[in-house]
Write an enzyme that holds these catalytic residues in place. Structure first.
Site, PDB file in Angstrom:
ATOM      1  N   LYS A 206       0.827  -1.207   0.000  1.00  0.00           N
ATOM      2  CA  LYS A 206       0.000   0.000   0.000  1.00  0.00           C
ATOM      3  C   LYS A 206       0.864   1.261   0.000  1.00  0.00           C
ATOM      4  CE  LYS A 206      -3.552   0.171   2.819  1.00  0.00           C
ATOM      5  NZ  LYS A 206      -4.400   0.393   4.019  1.00  0.00           N
ATOM      6  N   GLU A 212      10.613  -5.686   3.175  1.00  0.00           N
ATOM      7  CA  GLU A 212      10.826  -6.961   2.482  1.00  0.00           C
ATOM      8  C   GLU A 212      10.341  -6.890   1.037  1.00  0.00           C
ATOM      9  OE1 GLU A 212       9.713  -7.968   6.823  1.00  0.00           O
ATOM     10  OE2 GLU A 212       9.137  -6.515   5.291  1.00  0.00           O
ATOM     11  N   GLY A 263      -4.532  -4.796   6.031  1.00  0.00           N
ATOM     12  CA  GLY A 263      -3.831  -5.719   5.144  1.00  0.00           C
ATOM     13  C   GLY A 263      -4.397  -7.119   5.156  1.00  0.00           C
ATOM     14  N   ARG A 264      -4.735  -7.634   6.344  1.00  0.00           N
ATOM     15  CA  ARG A 264      -5.232  -9.006   6.430  1.00  0.00           C
ATOM     16  C   ARG A 264      -6.683  -9.131   5.979  1.00  0.00           C
ATOM     17  NH1 ARG A 264      -4.071  -6.486  10.952  1.00  0.00           N
ATOM     18  NH2 ARG A 264      -5.555  -6.264  12.668  1.00  0.00           N
ATOM     19  N   GLU A 349      -2.993 -11.698  14.402  1.00  0.00           N
ATOM     20  CA  GLU A 349      -2.649 -10.287  14.249  1.00  0.00           C
ATOM     21  C   GLU A 349      -3.810  -9.408  14.671  1.00  0.00           C
ATOM     22  OE1 GLU A 349       0.283  -8.795  11.161  1.00  0.00           O
ATOM     23  OE2 GLU A 349      -1.587  -7.992  10.350  1.00  0.00           O
ATOM     24  N   HIS A 380      -1.273 -38.110  10.253  1.00  0.00           N
ATOM     25  CA  HIS A 380      -0.028 -38.866  10.367  1.00  0.00           C
ATOM     26  C   HIS A 380       1.103 -37.989  10.897  1.00  0.00           C
ATOM     27  CE1 HIS A 380      -1.505 -42.498   8.259  1.00  0.00           C
ATOM     28  NE2 HIS A 380      -2.341 -41.616   7.718  1.00  0.00           N
ATOM     29  N   LYS A 489      10.673  -4.266  13.211  1.00  0.00           N
ATOM     30  CA  LYS A 489      11.082  -3.562  11.990  1.00  0.00           C
ATOM     31  C   LYS A 489      12.087  -2.461  12.313  1.00  0.00           C
ATOM     32  CE  LYS A 489       6.712  -4.152   9.446  1.00  0.00           C
ATOM     33  NZ  LYS A 489       5.608  -3.415   8.801  1.00  0.00           N
TER      34      LYS A 489
END
Length: 523
Positions: A206, A212, A263-264, A349, A380, A489
């Site tokens: 955004k 990153e 964001g999520r 979050e 398993h 950060k």
């Protein structure tokens, strides 16, 4: 603006504590089914595109009635209505929370809409139409064979999960890749199989400042140039509102979204471009319609017949009364392999908070840890712990009735396994040999989709979003900020500077020692 009352400050809270001490902690689901012939009918329900069986959980009608009283006492309904109306319920950032507007049909008004809503909705559909038109252009461009989405957090988890889940609806002539980790191994591995002239890069950030994402974007641009690529504007598109920063990199095609979209919660916005390219305009609109149908269910259904509410209340019941610290998520569909990872961000979050809306420290626990893998693989791996471990870990299974593959026998087997796990967790198996004794009475929820389609996936995701809202509202926290991701950060930037300078002053002994060791070339 409406502020919910914390659940532990309401009249029903001590009543629930007493009920749990006297009855809830002693509930045996096996006896509960014997005593209540209608238990399954009462604790299961249909919502748009989704059926849920909540009957194999550690509650009864009295528990649920008290939990519903708790929801009413906190003002859950008013808080929900404030969100849909566009009030600034994200109080720490003074923002509205309107991911539901992203899937609302054009020109639809709801009771209580704030004055800005009509213009916001018009902007949503203008951006949606432009984004979908671009997606159709890419789909019809036979020169583009690979689409690489570069983002992180909500700019990666949502699109990655959805494109993988809806692989049966994907355009077969294009491959989709997702790069999120700043670890160069991921980007390098993806780029090795690509050609500059046939690749479209989507840079999703955004602000166009996410460390990153921008590192990976610049590396992708350098690779593109090294491969002889010259038309950056034709092979890079940005999902961002920072037009100055995108132009500085030579990117001219951009699609933005708004500060009232977390964001999520952004998969429904331009962040969904990879999904729109994969499944097409019609598929993406069906995805939005499925989400909107669940929105309307959450907005209008009475609390006692409201599936997101019932799931959210069950989460509070388990976290604050039983003390369960995690929830295992097991989708019994191989294409939903990224579903648990998506839910981890959505819930942890959102609700991984320790302070209330007013900044005071909470007295009760909040978000459980979310984890899991697709069934039957998980059977398993970690199901041993679910059945016989020292901790009780609630399980949530998502099953799909209809297969989209032609292989005979497989779907019946996978569904039988899903049902068997919920049955085994509840009924257990008595044995004098402790190694073979299954205590049973362990909780599970089964969510059933008729088929895995854009509409049903949209409804399922919206269901989970609203469920998180419910529990966060009862806890009295802000589910829509994420200050907890900021400190790391800031410190990472400081350490990058120290990496070059070698300056260790002010660091703790461990960090200083590790930095000094890592700065020394490996032998």
């Amino acid at each position: 603006m409406f502020m919910p009352l914390r659940c532990d400050q309401t009249t029903p809270w001590p009543l629930l504590q007493t009920h749990f001490a006297e009855q809830g902690r002693h509930l045996d689901m096996r006896r509960a089914f014997e005593q209540d012939a209608d238990r399954f009918a009462h604790f299961s329900q249909s919502a748009p595109h989704v059926f849920a069986d909540l009957s194999k959980n550690l509650w009864d009608r009295d528990s649920e009635a008290l939990l519903l009283d708790l929801a009413r006492a906190t003002g859950l309904e008013a808080h929900r209505n404030a969100m849909f109306a566009g009030e600034a319920i994200n109080t720490t950032e003074n923002r509205a929370v309107l991911h539901t507007l992203l899937r609302r049909p054009a020109n639809v008004a709801l009771p209580g809409d704030v004055p800005e809503t009509a213009q916001r909705l018009a902007d949503v559909h203008a951006t949606l139409n432009a984004m979908l038109a671009f997606a159709e252009e890419v789909r019809s461009d036979t020169a583009i064979t690979d689409v690489v989405n570069i983002g992180i957090g909500g700019s990666d988890l949502g699109p990655h999960m959805a494109v993988r889940a809806l692989e049966e609806f994907r355009i077969p002539s294009k491959r989709f890749h997702f790069v999120s980790n700043v670890d160069g191994h991921e980007l390098h591995h993806v780029l090795q199989g690509l050609k500059a002239e046939s690749t479209l890069f989507i840079i999703a950030s955004k602000t166009f400042t996410t460390a990153e994402t921008m590192m990976n974007a610049r590396s992708a641009l350098a690779w593109f140039a090294a491969q002889g690529g010259q038309d950056v504007a034709g092979h890079f598109v940005a999902l961002s509102t920072n037009l100055e920063a995108t132009r500085a990199l030579g990117i001219t095609t951009t699609f933005g979204f708004w500060d009232w979209v977390g964001g999520r919660y952004s998969l429904w916005s331009a962040i969904g471009l990879p999904m729109a390219i994969a499944i097409g305009e019609q598929g993406f609109r069906e995805f939005l319609a499925g989400g909107h149908a669940m929105d309307e269910h959450f907005r209008t259904a009475p609390l006692a017949q409201n599936l997101p509410v019932r799931l959210g209340l069950l989460d509070v019941w388990y976290r604050n009364f039983y003390g369960f610290t995690s929830r295992c998520v097991a989708p019994y569909h191989a294409s939903m392999c990224r579903y648990a990872a998506y839910l981890q961000q959505l819930e942890m979050e959102s609700n991984g908070k320790r302070v209330a809306l007013d900044g005071s420290t909470l007295t009760c626990a909040t978000s459980p840890a979310i984890w899991g893998e697709p069934g039957t693989n998980g059977q398993h791996a970690f199901f041993q712990m679910l059945h016989q471990g020292a901790d009780v870990l609630p399980l949530e299974i998502v099953a799909v009735r209809k297969a989209s593959h032609p292989l005979p026998g497989h779907q019946q087997k996978v569904l039988a396994n899903a049902l068997a796990q919920t049955q085994a967790l509840m009924v257990g198996k008595a044995s004098d040999d402790g190694h073979r004794h299954f205590p049973g009475n362990r909780p599970s929820t089964l969510i059933l989709l008729d088929a895995l389609t854009p509409a049903t996936l949209g409804a399922l995701i919206a269901l989970q979003e609203h469920r998180v809202f419910v529990s966060g509202s009862l806890w009295g926290i802000n589910s829509f900020d994420q200050w907890g991701v900021e400190l790391g950060k800031v410190l990472a930037k400081d350490l990058e500077t120290r990496w070059d300078s070698g300056e260790l002053a002010g660091l703790d002994g461990s960090t200083a020692g590790l930095l000094q060791m890592l700065r020394t070339p490996a032998v």
